[in-house]
Design a protein around this motif. Sequence first.
Motif, PDB file in Angstrom:
ATOM      1  N   UNK A 157       0.817  -1.216   0.000  1.00 36.21           N
ATOM      2  CA  UNK A 157       0.000   0.000   0.000  1.00 36.21           C
ATOM      3  C   UNK A 157       0.847   1.261   0.000  1.00 36.21           C
ATOM      4  N   UNK A 158       1.980   1.223   0.692  1.00 33.13           N
ATOM      5  CA  UNK A 158       2.862   2.380   0.749  1.00 33.13           C
ATOM      6  C   UNK A 158       4.305   1.914   0.837  1.00 33.13           C
ATOM      7  N   UNK A 159       5.191   2.704   0.269  1.00 29.25           N
ATOM      8  CA  UNK A 159       6.630   2.579   0.511  1.00 29.25           C
ATOM      9  C   UNK A 159       7.069   3.909   1.100  1.00 29.25           C
ATOM     10  N   UNK A 160       7.690   3.852   2.261  1.00 30.08           N
ATOM     11  CA  UNK A 160       8.071   5.087   2.940  1.00 30.08           C
ATOM     12  C   UNK A 160       9.588   5.188   3.074  1.00 30.08           C
ATOM     13  N   UNK A 161      10.042   6.442   3.147  1.00 30.19           N
ATOM     14  CA  UNK A 161      11.461   6.711   3.361  1.00 30.19           C
ATOM     15  C   UNK A 161      12.344   6.401   2.177  1.00 30.19           C
ATOM     16  N   UNK A 172      14.915  11.923  -1.450  1.00 29.73           N
ATOM     17  CA  UNK A 172      15.316  11.857  -0.048  1.00 29.73           C
ATOM     18  C   UNK A 172      14.086  11.637   0.818  1.00 29.73           C
ATOM     19  N   UNK A 173      14.052  10.482   1.470  1.00 28.06           N
ATOM     20  CA  UNK A 173      13.011  10.175   2.460  1.00 28.06           C
ATOM     21  C   UNK A 173      11.608  10.435   1.899  1.00 28.06           C
ATOM     22  N   UNK A 174      11.330   9.861   0.728  1.00 26.02           N
ATOM     23  CA  UNK A 174      10.083  10.134   0.016  1.00 26.02           C
ATOM     24  C   UNK A 174       9.051   9.038   0.285  1.00 26.02           C
ATOM     25  N   UNK A 175       7.800   9.445   0.375  1.00 26.23           N
ATOM     26  CA  UNK A 175       6.675   8.516   0.524  1.00 26.23           C
ATOM     27  C   UNK A 175       6.103   8.209  -0.855  1.00 26.23           C
ATOM     28  N   UNK A 176       6.049   6.922  -1.216  1.00 32.16           N
ATOM     29  CA  UNK A 176       5.549   6.502  -2.521  1.00 32.16           C
ATOM     30  C   UNK A 176       4.312   5.627  -2.300  1.00 32.16           C
ATOM     31  N   UNK A 177       3.118   6.148  -2.550  1.00 34.53           N
ATOM     32  CA  UNK A 177       1.909   5.333  -2.358  1.00 34.53           C
ATOM     33  C   UNK A 177       1.698   4.357  -3.511  1.00 34.53           C
ATOM     34  N   UNK A 178       0.945   3.307  -3.252  1.00 34.80           N
ATOM     35  CA  UNK A 178       0.558   2.381  -4.308  1.00 34.80           C
ATOM     36  C   UNK A 178      -0.190   3.143  -5.401  1.00 34.80           C
ATOM     37  N   UNK A 179       0.195   2.950  -6.644  1.00 33.17           N
ATOM     38  CA  UNK A 179      -0.402   3.664  -7.763  1.00 33.17           C
ATOM     39  C   UNK A 179       0.441   4.818  -8.266  1.00 33.17           C
ATOM     40  N   UNK A 180       1.509   5.151  -7.545  1.00 37.23           N
ATOM     41  CA  UNK A 180       2.377   6.252  -7.956  1.00 37.23           C
ATOM     42  C   UNK A 180       3.259   5.837  -9.135  1.00 37.23           C
ATOM     43  N   UNK A 181       3.484   6.792 -10.054  1.00 33.42           N
ATOM     44  CA  UNK A 181       4.427   6.582 -11.152  1.00 33.42           C
ATOM     45  C   UNK A 181       5.645   7.501 -11.016  1.00 33.42           C
ATOM     46  N   UNK A 182       5.844   8.045  -9.823  1.00 30.93           N
ATOM     47  CA  UNK A 182       6.937   8.999  -9.603  1.00 30.93           C
ATOM     48  C   UNK A 182       8.298   8.408  -9.966  1.00 30.93           C
TER      49      UNK A 182
END
Length: 214
Positions: A157-161, A172-182
């Motif tokens: 659901x989430x990848x953090x840090x 740097x220390x980014x929050x990547x939620x499920x569904x993100x294409x960042x």
Amino acid sequence: MIIHIVGGGPSDCIPSFRRYDGEEVQWIGVDRGVWNLLRAGIRPVKAFGDFDSLDSAELSHVQTALELDIWPAEKDKTDMEIALDWAVQRDAELIRLFGATGGRLDHLFGNVQLLVKYINKRIEMVDKQNIITVHLPGTYTIFANEYPYVSFVPISLDVTGLTLKGFKYPLTNCHIPLGSTLCISNELIQSSGTFSFTDGILMMIRSKDLGGDV
């Protein structure tokens, strides 16, 4: 010991087996992957599957060459999972899956789930254009190679840090939620780089455009 498992995915997606062969390598065939190995002059140590993708002549040839571990077509595991279950019990330092991408998307996503099932093992899913791995929280170093594009995809659901160093687009220390294409299609700008994260499950895809030696 390195174990290479060859599934029945489209042969035009599979790189040359000879590039990955060696004395320390054991090959396993899964369903039509057995046929592809034999055609390449490689005799697998094990052959698993229901072999429903082989015609009668191909199956007869394979049965003459090898002792097959035949499973029913109706079962609770895929042929690839049966082979991978066997391989992880052999304490291999690395397992690579070939013929696990391309063609049917249900097979592809099923095989990605197997990477998650054995996330504590070092397993790579390889085709002509991609290397796919799945990671738990930690810090990892990667090195520049023939696969210049590096993408990170959350499969929890989430990848953090998430922190990326040595990349064209650092984080740097980014929050990547499920569904993100960042984190799609990044690149290393040094000979090596690191990625780290503190929570979640992260898939890394290293890719290249087709052309040259594959």
